[in-house]
Write a protein that holds these residues in place. Structure first.
Motif, PDB file in Angstrom:
ATOM      1  N   LYS A  92      -1.185  -1.010  -1.700  1.00 17.36           N
ATOM      2  CA  LYS A  92      -1.309   0.297  -1.055  1.00 17.36           C
ATOM      3  C   LYS A  92       0.019   1.053  -1.134  1.00 17.36           C
ATOM      4  O   LYS A  92       1.089   0.461  -1.131  1.00 17.36           O
ATOM      5  CB  LYS A  92      -1.706   0.112   0.410  1.00 17.36           C
ATOM      6  N   ASP A  93      -0.061   2.364  -1.195  1.00 23.14           N
ATOM      7  CA  ASP A  93       1.099   3.243  -1.096  1.00 23.14           C
ATOM      8  C   ASP A  93       1.382   3.518   0.376  1.00 23.14           C
ATOM      9  O   ASP A  93       0.451   3.701   1.171  1.00 23.14           O
ATOM     10  CB  ASP A  93       0.810   4.555  -1.837  1.00 23.14           C
ATOM     11  N   VAL A  94       2.644   3.574   0.761  1.00 21.91           N
ATOM     12  CA  VAL A  94       3.000   3.730   2.166  1.00 21.91           C
ATOM     13  C   VAL A  94       2.456   5.024   2.758  1.00 21.91           C
ATOM     14  O   VAL A  94       1.965   5.056   3.894  1.00 21.91           O
ATOM     15  CB  VAL A  94       4.533   3.636   2.369  1.00 21.91           C
ATOM     16  N   HIS A  95       2.525   6.109   2.006  1.00 17.22           N
ATOM     17  CA  HIS A  95       2.038   7.382   2.526  1.00 17.22           C
ATOM     18  C   HIS A  95       0.526   7.341   2.750  1.00 17.22           C
ATOM     19  O   HIS A  95       0.020   7.862   3.753  1.00 17.22           O
ATOM     20  CB  HIS A  95       2.413   8.516   1.572  1.00 17.22           C
ATOM     21  N   ASP A  96      -0.185   6.700   1.827  1.00 15.13           N
ATOM     22  CA  ASP A  96      -1.641   6.575   1.978  1.00 15.13           C
ATOM     23  C   ASP A  96      -1.982   5.697   3.180  1.00 15.13           C
ATOM     24  O   ASP A  96      -2.903   6.004   3.945  1.00 15.13           O
ATOM     25  CB  ASP A  96      -2.264   5.980   0.713  1.00 15.13           C
ATOM     26  N   TYR A  97      -1.246   4.607   3.345  1.00 11.36           N
ATOM     27  CA  TYR A  97      -1.528   3.692   4.453  1.00 11.36           C
ATOM     28  C   TYR A  97      -1.363   4.396   5.795  1.00 11.36           C
ATOM     29  O   TYR A  97      -2.210   4.274   6.692  1.00 11.36           O
ATOM     30  CB  TYR A  97      -0.620   2.469   4.387  1.00 11.36           C
ATOM     31  N   ILE A  98      -0.278   5.120   5.946  1.00 11.66           N
ATOM     32  CA  ILE A  98      -0.033   5.801   7.218  1.00 11.66           C
ATOM     33  C   ILE A  98      -1.106   6.863   7.462  1.00 11.66           C
ATOM     34  O   ILE A  98      -1.643   6.979   8.576  1.00 11.66           O
ATOM     35  CB  ILE A  98       1.369   6.433   7.242  1.00 11.66           C
TER      36      ILE A  98
END
Length: 266
Positions: A92-98
């Motif tokens: 997962k990408d951090v921005h997507d996860y948040i």
């Protein structure tokens, strides 16, 4: 050839495990005592070496990374723990996860760890600002990273070439020269190397963003010889000289690593 510990996952797992157990956890525990059942998230988890000491303390651990290979390795290492609901790992990408979990109360953590990750992430301000959405009110965040201007701030040490992996400071050359070198001799690593050049994280930038987005710094160390050097090279860690640490920007050229523990202001 690049240093063995950058290509051997077993070795690097042990390096990360030892550094976390000996250094990161004690720093965190000065401000957030760790107890069984706490939820710990690592952003950019690789094979999960940083999370293992937390699991040994009874924490429930979660890790994600953009690179599928290390995540699949972590899923194998933690296979039994995953079955028991004690661990989870995914790509997962951090921005997507948040963005996907900002309103999910079950996706809030007591401790968030970013070890040698922020220098690879685009959108520093967006990430730091939004981490509060996945952090419990009493939670803390650990950041560890090398200042961009340090001798190997371009992460060129991961390259295969004996010359280019050991040559300091050349990542600060103009883009057309630096990128030309990487594309000519290390094409497969270009994307990874390019990110550190473009994000250019420094302690000054980090501290400015932390303050801007209502976090406070609880713990901060600048190292002439970082703690990981003990496990990589057998070198004794050494804090940066006070007179050098006190000179913003100049200090970054001689500081191999910085560590921060932060939390939201009340």
């Amino acid at each position: 050839m690049a240093f063995d510990f950058h290509s051997d996952r077993t070795i690097y797992f042990k390096l990360q495990y030892n550094n976390t157990k000996d250094n990161i956890i004690p720093w965190i525990e000065k401000h957030k005592p760790i107890s069984a059942g706490m939820k710990v998230l690592e952003i950019g988890c690789r094979d999960g070496g940083v999370l293992m000491p937390f699991m040994e303390r009874g924490c429930i651990v979660t890790g994600f990374d953009l690179d599928r290979g290390p995540v699949e390795s972590a899923q194998q290492i933690y296979a039994e723990d995953i079955k028991q609901g004690k661990a989870s790992f995914f790509v997962k990408d951090v921005h997507d996860y948040i963005a996907e979990n900002k309103d999910n109360q079950s996706a809030k953590f007591d401790i968030i760890v970013l070890k040698d990750v922020i220098e690879h992430v685009y959108g520093h301000e967006e990430m730091i600002s939004n981490l509060k959405h996945i952090l419990l009110p009493t939670g803390v965040i650990y950041f560890g990273f090398p200042p961009w201007q340090n001798p190997f701030g371009g992460h060129q040490q991961v390259l295969r070439s004996k010359l280019w992996s050991r040559l300091p400071y050349y990542h600060m050359l103009p883009n057309f020269i630096y990128y030309g070198i990487i594309k000519r001799w290390e094409k497969d690593s270009f994307g990874f190397i390019k990110a550190t050049k473009e994000t250019r994280i420094t302690p000054e930038k980090f501290e400015r963003l932390v303050q801007k987005h209502n976090f406070e710094i609880l713990e901060n160390h600048h190292y002439l010889i970082g703690t990981m050097y003990k496990y990589k090279f057998g070198l004794k860690p050494r804090r940066q000289f006070g007179i050098i640490k006190g000179i913003p920007y100049f200090r970054n050229f001689f500081t191999t690593a910085v560590d921060y523990v932060i939390r939201q202001k009340a």
